[in-house]
Every structure is written in structure tokens, then in C-alpha cells.
Design an enzyme around this catalytic site. Structure first.
Site, PDB file in Angstrom:
ATOM      1  N   GLY A   1       2.600   3.146   8.644  1.00 39.99           N
ATOM      2  CA  GLY A   1       1.434   2.440   8.181  1.00 39.99           C
ATOM      3  C   GLY A   1       0.486   2.480   6.490  1.00 39.99           C
ATOM      4  N   THR A   2       1.499   2.394   5.274  1.00 42.29           N
ATOM      5  CA  THR A   2       0.807   2.220   4.353  1.00 42.29           C
ATOM      6  C   THR A   2       0.662   1.622   3.472  1.00 42.29           C
ATOM      7  OG1 THR A   2       2.743   3.049   3.524  1.00 42.29           O
ATOM      8  CG2 THR A   2       1.109   4.571   3.584  1.00 42.29           C
TER       9      THR A   2
ATOM     10  N   LYS B   1       3.346  -1.336   4.195  1.00 42.86           N
ATOM     11  CA  LYS B   1       4.816  -1.913   3.298  1.00 42.86           C
ATOM     12  C   LYS B   1       4.876  -3.274   4.217  1.00 42.86           C
ATOM     13  CE  LYS B   1       7.186   1.247   4.796  1.00 42.86           C
ATOM     14  NZ  LYS B   1       5.740   2.495   5.083  1.00 42.86           N
ATOM     15  N   THR B   2       5.029  -3.783   5.707  1.00 45.76           N
ATOM     16  CA  THR B   2       5.704  -4.995   5.649  1.00 45.76           C
ATOM     17  C   THR B   2       4.855  -5.957   5.269  1.00 45.76           C
ATOM     18  OG1 THR B   2       6.036  -3.437   7.438  1.00 45.76           O
ATOM     19  CG2 THR B   2       5.826  -5.853   7.894  1.00 45.76           C
TER      20      THR B   2
ATOM     21  N   HIS C   1      -4.391  24.561  -5.371  1.00 40.95           N
ATOM     22  CA  HIS C   1      -3.013  24.774  -5.514  1.00 40.95           C
ATOM     23  C   HIS C   1      -2.975  23.505  -7.223  1.00 40.95           C
ATOM     24  CE1 HIS C   1       1.554  25.723  -4.637  1.00 40.95           C
ATOM     25  NE2 HIS C   1       1.385  24.250  -4.889  1.00 40.95           N
ATOM     26  N   GLU C   2      -3.708  22.607  -6.766  1.00 44.61           N
ATOM     27  CA  GLU C   2      -3.387  21.758  -7.976  1.00 44.61           C
ATOM     28  C   GLU C   2      -3.286  21.457  -8.914  1.00 44.61           C
ATOM     29  OE1 GLU C   2      -0.959  19.545  -7.226  1.00 44.61           O
ATOM     30  OE2 GLU C   2      -0.317  19.948  -5.125  1.00 44.61           O
TER      31      GLU C   2
ATOM     32  N   HIS D   1      -1.106  24.013 -11.283  1.00 42.85           N
ATOM     33  CA  HIS D   1      -0.528  23.052 -11.682  1.00 42.85           C
ATOM     34  C   HIS D   1      -1.050  22.793 -12.347  1.00 42.85           C
ATOM     35  CE1 HIS D   1       2.980  23.426  -8.257  1.00 42.85           C
ATOM     36  NE2 HIS D   1       1.790  22.724  -8.144  1.00 42.85           N
TER      37      HIS D   1
ATOM     38  N   ASP E   1       7.927  24.446  -4.371  1.00 42.79           N
ATOM     39  CA  ASP E   1       7.235  24.933  -6.143  1.00 42.79           C
ATOM     40  C   ASP E   1       8.699  26.240  -6.503  1.00 42.79           C
ATOM     41  OD1 ASP E   1       5.513  23.143  -6.117  1.00 42.79           O
ATOM     42  OD2 ASP E   1       3.856  24.335  -6.317  1.00 42.79           O
TER      43      ASP E   1
HETATM   44  P1  ADP Z   1       4.428   0.052   7.282  1.00 37.42           P
HETATM   45  O1  ADP Z   1       5.517  -1.046   6.747  1.00 37.42           O
HETATM   46  O2  ADP Z   1       4.091   0.281   5.929  1.00 37.42           O
HETATM   47  O3  ADP Z   1       4.170   0.401   8.625  1.00 37.42           O
HETATM   48  P2  ADP Z   1       2.123  -2.365   7.767  1.00 37.42           P
HETATM   49  O4  ADP Z   1       2.746  -3.040   6.630  1.00 37.42           O
HETATM   50  O5  ADP Z   1       2.919  -2.730   9.327  1.00 37.42           O
HETATM   51  O6  ADP Z   1       2.352  -0.687   7.363  1.00 37.42           O
HETATM   52  O7  ADP Z   1       0.579  -2.182   8.025  1.00 37.42           O
HETATM   53  C1  ADP Z   1       0.445  -1.902   9.722  1.00 37.42           C
HETATM   54  C2  ADP Z   1      -1.224  -1.864   9.378  1.00 37.42           C
HETATM   55  O8  ADP Z   1      -2.018  -1.201   8.885  1.00 37.42           O
HETATM   56  C3  ADP Z   1      -1.412  -3.764   8.744  1.00 37.42           C
HETATM   57  O9  ADP Z   1      -1.400  -4.973   9.513  1.00 37.42           O
HETATM   58  C4  ADP Z   1      -2.578  -3.465   7.901  1.00 37.42           C
HETATM   59  O10 ADP Z   1      -2.880  -4.336   8.873  1.00 37.42           O
HETATM   60  C5  ADP Z   1      -3.040  -2.276   8.307  1.00 37.42           C
HETATM   61  N1  ADP Z   1      -2.751  -2.070   6.604  1.00 37.42           N
HETATM   62  C6  ADP Z   1      -1.807  -1.020   6.261  1.00 37.42           C
HETATM   63  N2  ADP Z   1      -2.288  -1.315   4.794  1.00 37.42           N
HETATM   64  C7  ADP Z   1      -3.329  -1.507   4.716  1.00 37.42           C
HETATM   65  C8  ADP Z   1      -3.642  -2.147   3.180  1.00 37.42           C
HETATM   66  N3  ADP Z   1      -3.386  -1.854   2.163  1.00 37.42           N
HETATM   67  N4  ADP Z   1      -4.676  -2.977   2.774  1.00 37.42           N
HETATM   68  C9  ADP Z   1      -5.380  -3.515   4.319  1.00 37.42           C
HETATM   69  N5  ADP Z   1      -4.918  -3.178   5.684  1.00 37.42           N
HETATM   70  C10 ADP Z   1      -3.600  -2.255   6.185  1.00 37.42           C
HETATM   71 ZN    ZN Z   2       2.837  22.897  -6.193  1.00 41.73          ZN
END
Ligand code: ADP
Ligand code: ZN
Length: 633
Positions: A214-215, A217-218, A434-435, A438, A511
Site C-alpha cells: 500500500g505504499t 509501488k504499483t 529508543h531511536e 541510538h 539490535d
Molecule cells: P502497492 O503496490 O505498494 O501495494 P499501490 O500502488 O497499489 O500499493 O497503492 C494502492 C493505492 O493507494 C493507490 O492506488 C493510491 O490510490 C494509494 N496510494 C498509495 N501510495 C500513494 C501515494 N504516495 N500518493 C497517492 N496515493 C497513493
Molecule cells: Zn533499535
């Protein structure tokens, strides 16, 4: 009518025409079929007008008057309905007397020479053509020309999703500017490949995007294709593996053939880890021949093609550590881009992107929403906006209000807490301290790399926060003092927790492991212990033998020496702990201040740290090309 519809209309017309031709062949349109016995009776009654003999069949015309006695009623009605001449058709029986009888009845008869060639075409090729057209039609329907469709690749069943336009641009991706910047080069290359070719520049073949689910990547991969205006082909690693042996490899080959035809284009492999798991990892458990073959094929293809063709492979994984090292070698996925969960600013930007098309009440404070969503990934934030909008819609509101966000937030947080993706406030405090520990100890040790960034945003599966140190130079040797300083930094997280909370957490596991390993190496490998002297003790665990379970350590020393090693290691760690406690106690104010800052900002970078420690005068150290080292959690 667009082009696609036109094509399908032509397919229908073609099919229809061929069907008509087929019907014509059997003259079934205007003729009535007679039993041969009926035909003979009509002949004997002198009611036949004319007969054409061809290829085992007779067609002809009948005089209708006076047939009532010979033919059944409904036959007559049908004959009457058939075209003007009351035509019939009958299949001939082996009847040598027929010609004589026809002579006798004075029927005009002709034999038609069969055009064998034509009839062969019509009777064999035409049906095949019909099926072919239908098949083509279905294929067209399934994708290919249409964008966003499913492209069925030839012999194998590879499901490659192809989009000629992703419709996503960098504008839609928020909060990960560094990653975007790195990928800008790829976009540039796809747009103006000539410029790069002329300069002899080397463009990466494969870029690995690493990040938690969900970050984005796609999304990022699609944005690269969108920015460059090239087709986007995507497939999922896990789909490759559930196949019969040999099919996966064939799919990979087909994929690359397809990509070469579409070039310039982006090929995106999601879940690369499913496909590219380290080949050793599975052998003991029965192995997975199919995956291995597929992986090998992927490696072969990646080596085989030339970036100059304009195909660039992006892959995504959230578990880079289990990838087969062969995948990461130069000329393959030799570039990695890490996507972290977004920080406060990033979250705000993502919320802004996602609320662009939403009618927000002016009172909605996205900043405070961002502040309340630490640990949320981009997808979670998108989900949040969506939930809030749905809630507002359900209540018939004209705009989305703050209460809607709050409501949605409660619901989503509960769900994420279950999945261990967000921390509760107490946990956050622990991680911050913790951080901070470090980072602060790293600042007070001469022989370690400078702290570049401290963060309490959860990263990956295990790490709850991290302190990133920027190496100032490439290192080939480590001095004893350097190793000791590194151990100090590693232990600092745990010691800080102890100092501040008089309690400790499990967050230090990694650690402690690493510190212990370093101390043990000092004693057994580097001859850095007074008591044990210069002898080395090979207590290396057996290498992961073909990926099997780790074998018990094999000792090549006596029981007594082994005990001494253990004591020495424990001693080294205890001494380190004392040093760290001393440093942190003397700088307790800084420790608390940094922890507080971390809680507020989540990410503290170098300039912020300098300001906090009032030491901005020596801020500029030369950045180095080496990979940043990290102390996690
Ligand atoms: P992953 O492939 O990392 O699992 P996705 O690219 O499929 O994640 O992300 C899923 C949805 O989350 C995207 O379609 C978008 O709507 C939202 N999203 C994730 N990251 C972002 C971002 N950096 N900016 C805007 N929307 C994002
Ligand atoms: Zn640590």
C-alpha cells in the site's frame, strides 16, 4: 462508431455471408427434400418437369397438378411454398434403372459436372473460416486493441495486463519525492532514448521498488509509464508460480517477446518475491522446480535483452531480503528504490491528492487528519478519504465534514491495529526514546557514521523506527575502537528505554542480535580479546546447506574455551552498556528533547538534529557513495 465497433460489424457481416454461401451449396433455400421413394413415384406418375443429377443428389422441378394421390399433404404444401418452379431435392439411391425410367417418362435430365474444387472449399474451408472469425472476434473483445484489456499471450496462458495509457502521472503520487526523482531518469530515457544512446549512457534494465503493502509501488510504476507516455504491461509474480511445470518459463519468454514488440514500454512485475525467492530456500521442503525454471528464464531474458530496445522492467516487493541474490546482480535489478510509509508532510500531500475530487467542507483540517494517522500507508489514506466520503454521502450531506473523517478514522485504525500496522501512543513513546538513544550515542561516538535521519515511522515488518547513518567513506577495515563504538550505538536504544521508563521493550531484539554477533566475532575471529588471544575459533554456523534448516554450530574448541568465549562476549556487551548509560545520563536533556521532537515530527533529519544539538557549525560532511547503514528499531 469507433474503430473497434466497426471491426466487429465486419466480422458479423463476413460470418453471415459465409453462412449464406453454405446454405446455397445445399440449395436448401428454395427446395423441398423428398424421400427417394416419393421421388420415384412422382417420376412414374410423369409429374417430373426436369432433373439435374449431381454428385449423389438429384434436384429438379415438379408439376404440381395431380400430385395429391402420390405425395402426403404437408409435403405438397411445402412444395407449393417453395420457389416458383416447385423445386425438390433428393438423395440418390444406387439405382441403375433410373436413367431408363427417366427416358421412358420423357423427363429432361442433365448431369451437372461437379466443381470439386469449389465444393471442397465451401464445405471444408468455409466452416473453418466461420470458427476462425468467431475466435478472432472473441480475442478482439478480450483486449489487444482495447486499452486496459486482458492480453492472452499465444500458446501460454500468461495474463499480462496491458494498458496503452495508464492515465497516472507523478502528480498523482504524493509524498515520495525522492523515489520520483530517481525514477525521473527512467522517464527521461523512455522519452528521449536517442540522447542517452548518443552519450553511451547506461540506463538501468531493472529497478526494484521496495516497500510495505500500500505504499504506492504499483502507482509509482504506472506513473513512470504515464509520464513517459509508453504502454504499461503488468503481471504478478504469484500468478507465474501456480502453473504446470514449464509453463511459467514459457510465459516469461512470451512476455519479453511481447514487450519487445511494444517497446518502448514498461514491464511491471508485482510480487517479485513469489517468483524470485532465493533458490536455496525451498529445496529441503521438496523444492519447487517450476519456480526455479521460471526464475532462471527471467534471468536469462533479462541478460539477453538490451536496454536500448527501450524496455525497462520495474518490479515490486515487500520482502527484498528473500530475493535470490542473482536477481540483484548488475544488469538485472541493480537499482533499488525504497518506499517508506509517509511522514506527516507526506501524509498531508497524499490526503490532498485523494481529496482533490471530493467536496470538502471548509472546516475540514487535513493537517490534523494527517497528524492523527502515523503509520498509515498511501493506500490506507486513500481508503480513509473514501470511507469519509461514503459516510457523508450516506447521510445526504453536501460536503464531507470533519466528523466523517473522525468516524472513518476510528473504523480504519481499529482494523489496522489488528493487523499491527499502527502503534498506540505508549508504543510510540517507547520507539521515540529508543531511536533517540541510538541517534544520540551515535553523535557522541567518534568512530561511527553520522546520523542522517531518525524516524519513528514503522518500516517493513519488524522495524518500528530507524536511525539512518550516512557513511563518510568506504570501509575495508574496522579498528577495534570502531567496532566497540558500533556496539555502543546498537545497545543505545535499549539503554535509553531503561533510563527513561525504568522498563524495557522487545523492540531491541534485532539490535541485541547484531551487537552480540559483533562481539562474538571480535572474540572468535579477529583476535581482539585479551583472554583468548590470537587464536580464531571457527564457530560459524554451517552455511544454509541447500537452504535447509540451520545446522547446530560446529565447535572446534574445547568445552572450556567455549565457556570463555561466552564470558568474553557477555563482558564486552556489559562494558558497552555501562559506557552507553554514562553517555546518555550525561546528555539526558538532549535525549528527552530529541524524543519529544520525534514524537512531534516523526522524522528528524540532519539539519533538525543539528539545530537541536546546537552544533550546526560542523554540519557539512562530504556525502559518500556508500549505502547508508541503518540501525533498525
Ligand atoms: P502497492 O503496490 O505498494 O501495494 P499501490 O500502488 O497499489 O500499493 O497503492 C494502492 C493505492 O493507494 C493507490 O492506488 C493510491 O490510490 C494509494 N496510494 C498509495 N501510495 C500513494 C501515494 N504516495 N500518493 C497517492 N496515493 C497513493
Ligand atoms: Zn533499535
Amino acid at each position: 462508431m469507433d474503430k473497434k465497433n466497426q471491426i466487429s460489424v465486419w466480422y458479423f457481416v463476413g460470418t453471415f455471408v459465409i453462412l449464406l454461401l453454405l446454405q446455397d451449396l445445399f440449395d436448401a433455400r428454395h427446395t423441398e427434400t423428398l424421400a427417394y421413394s416419393d421421388f420415384k413415384q412422382v417420376l412414374r406418375a410423369g409429374q417430373l418437369e426436369s432433373v439435374e443429377l449431381r454428385d449423389g443428389m438429384a434436384t429438379g422441378a415438379i408439376k404440381m397438378e395431380g400430385l395429391e394421390a402420390i405425395l402426403p399433404r404437408e409435403k405438397l404444401e411445402k412444395l407449393a411454398k417453395s420457389s416458383g418452379e416447385h423445386r425438390f431435392v433428393t438423395v440418390l439411391v444406387d439405382d441403375p434403372g433410373l436413367v431408363a425410367e427417366m427416358d421412358q417418362a420423357k423427363v429432361r435430365y442433365t448431369a451437372v459436372a461437379q466443381n470439386k474444387w469449389l465444393s471442397a472449399i465451401l464445405s471444408w474451408i468455409a466452416p473453418a473460416a466461420v470458427f476462425f472469425l468467431i475466435w478472432m472476434f472473441l480475442m478482439k473483445r478480450m483486449g489487444g486493441a482495447a486499452h486496459g484489456g486482458l492480453l492472452e499471450i499465444g500458446k501460454s496462458k500468461a495474463k499480462v495486463y496491458m494498458q496503452t495509457e495508464t492515465g497516472v502521472s507523478f502528480k498523482d503520487v504524493a509524498g515520495i519525492d525522492e523515489a520520483k526523482e530517481e525514477l525521473m531518469e527512467v522517464v527521461d530515457f523512455l522519452k528521449t532514448p536517442d540522447r542517452y544512446k548518443r552519450l553511451g549512457g547506461k540506463i538501468p534494465k531493472g529497478v526494484l521498488i521496495v516497500g510495505a503493502p500500500g505504499t504506492g509501488k504499483t502507482l509509482l510504476a504506472k506513473a513512470v509509464a504515464g509520464e513517459a507516455g509508453v504502454p504499461f504491461m503488468s503481471l504478478s509474480g504469484s500468478e507465474f508460480v501456480e502453473m504446470f511445470v514449464g509453463v511459467g518459463a514459457a510465459r516469461v519468454r512470451d512476455l519479453f517477446d511481447q514487450a519487445a514488440k511494444q517497446a518502448p514500454c514498461i514491464v511491471f512485475i508485482d510480487e517479485l518475491d513469489a517468483l524470485g525467492k532465493s533458490r536455496g530456500l525451498n529445496v529441503m521442503g521438496g523444492g519447487h522446480d517450476e519456480r526455479e525454471q521460471t526464475l532462471n528464464q527471467l534471468l536469462v531474458e533479462m541478460d539477453g535483452f538490451d536496454t536500448n530496445t527501450g524496455v525497462i522492467i520495474l518490479a515490486a516487493t515487500n520482502r527484498p531480503e528473500i530475493l535470490d541474490p542473482a536477481l540483484l546482480r548488475p544488469g538485472r535489478f541493480d537499482r533499488q528504490i525504497a518506499l517508506d510509509r509517509p511522514d506527516l508532510k507526506g501524509r498531508l500531500q497524499i490526503l490532498q491528492v485523494h481529496t482533490k475530487k471530493v467536496t470538502l467542507s471548509p472546516k475540514v483540517d487535513l493537517e490534523s487528519v494527517a497528524a492523527r494517522t502515523p503509520g498509515f500507508a498511501g493506500a490506507d489514506l486513500g481508503n480513509l478519504v473514501n470511507e469519509a466520503t461514503l459516510r457523508a454521502a450516506k447521510r445526504g450531506k453536501k460536503s464531507v465534514e470533519m466528523v466523517d473523517f473522525e468516524d472513518a478514522l476510528d473504523r480504519i485504525v481499529a482494523g489496522l491495529e489488528k493487523k499491527n500496522r499502527v502503534m498506540n501512543p505508549k508504543e510510540k513513546q517507547f520507539v521515540a526514546v529508543h531511536e533517540a538513544g541510538h541517534a544520540l550515542v551515535a553523535e557522541h561516538r567518534e568512530n561511527v557514521d553520522r546520523v542522517a535521519k531518525v524516524s519513528i515511522i514503522p518500516r517493513g515488518v519488524a522495524a518500528l523506527g530507524y536511525t539512518q547513518q550516512q557513511p563518510t567513506e568506504d570501509r575495508y577495515l574496522l579498528r577495534r575502537t570502531e567496532i566497540l563504538d558500533r556496539i555502543d550505538v546498537l545497545l543505545a536504544g535499549r539503554v535509553a528505554e531503561e533510563l527513561v521508563f525504568r522498563d524495557v521493550s522487545t523492540g531491541a531484539e534485532n539490535d541485541l542480535q547484531r551487537a552480540t554477533e559483533m562481539a562474538r566475532h571480535m572474540v572468535t575471529h579477529y583476535g581482539m580479546s585479551e583472554k583468548l588471544g590470537l587464536a580464531t575459533y571457527d564457530a560459524q554456523p554451517m552455511p544454509m546447506f541447500l537452504g535447509g534448516p540451520v545446522m547446530p554450530e560446529q565447535r572446534n574448541c574445547s568445552e572450556r574455551t567455549a565457556e570463555m568465549i561466552d564470558t568474553e562476549v557477555a563482558e564486552l556487551l556489559a562494558q558497552s552498556k555501562e559506557r552507553v548509560r554514562d553517555t546518555l545520563t550525561r546528555n539526558r536533556e538532549d535525549l528527552d528533547a530529541l524524543a519529544r521532537l520525534l514524537l512531534e515530527e516523526e522524522v528528524v533529519d540532519r539539519p533538525m538534529l543539528d539545530r537541536l544539538l546546537r552544533r550546526s557549525d560542523e554540519a557539512q560532511a562530504a556525502p559518500s557513495s556508500a549505502q547508508p547503514a541503518e540501525v533498525e528499531s
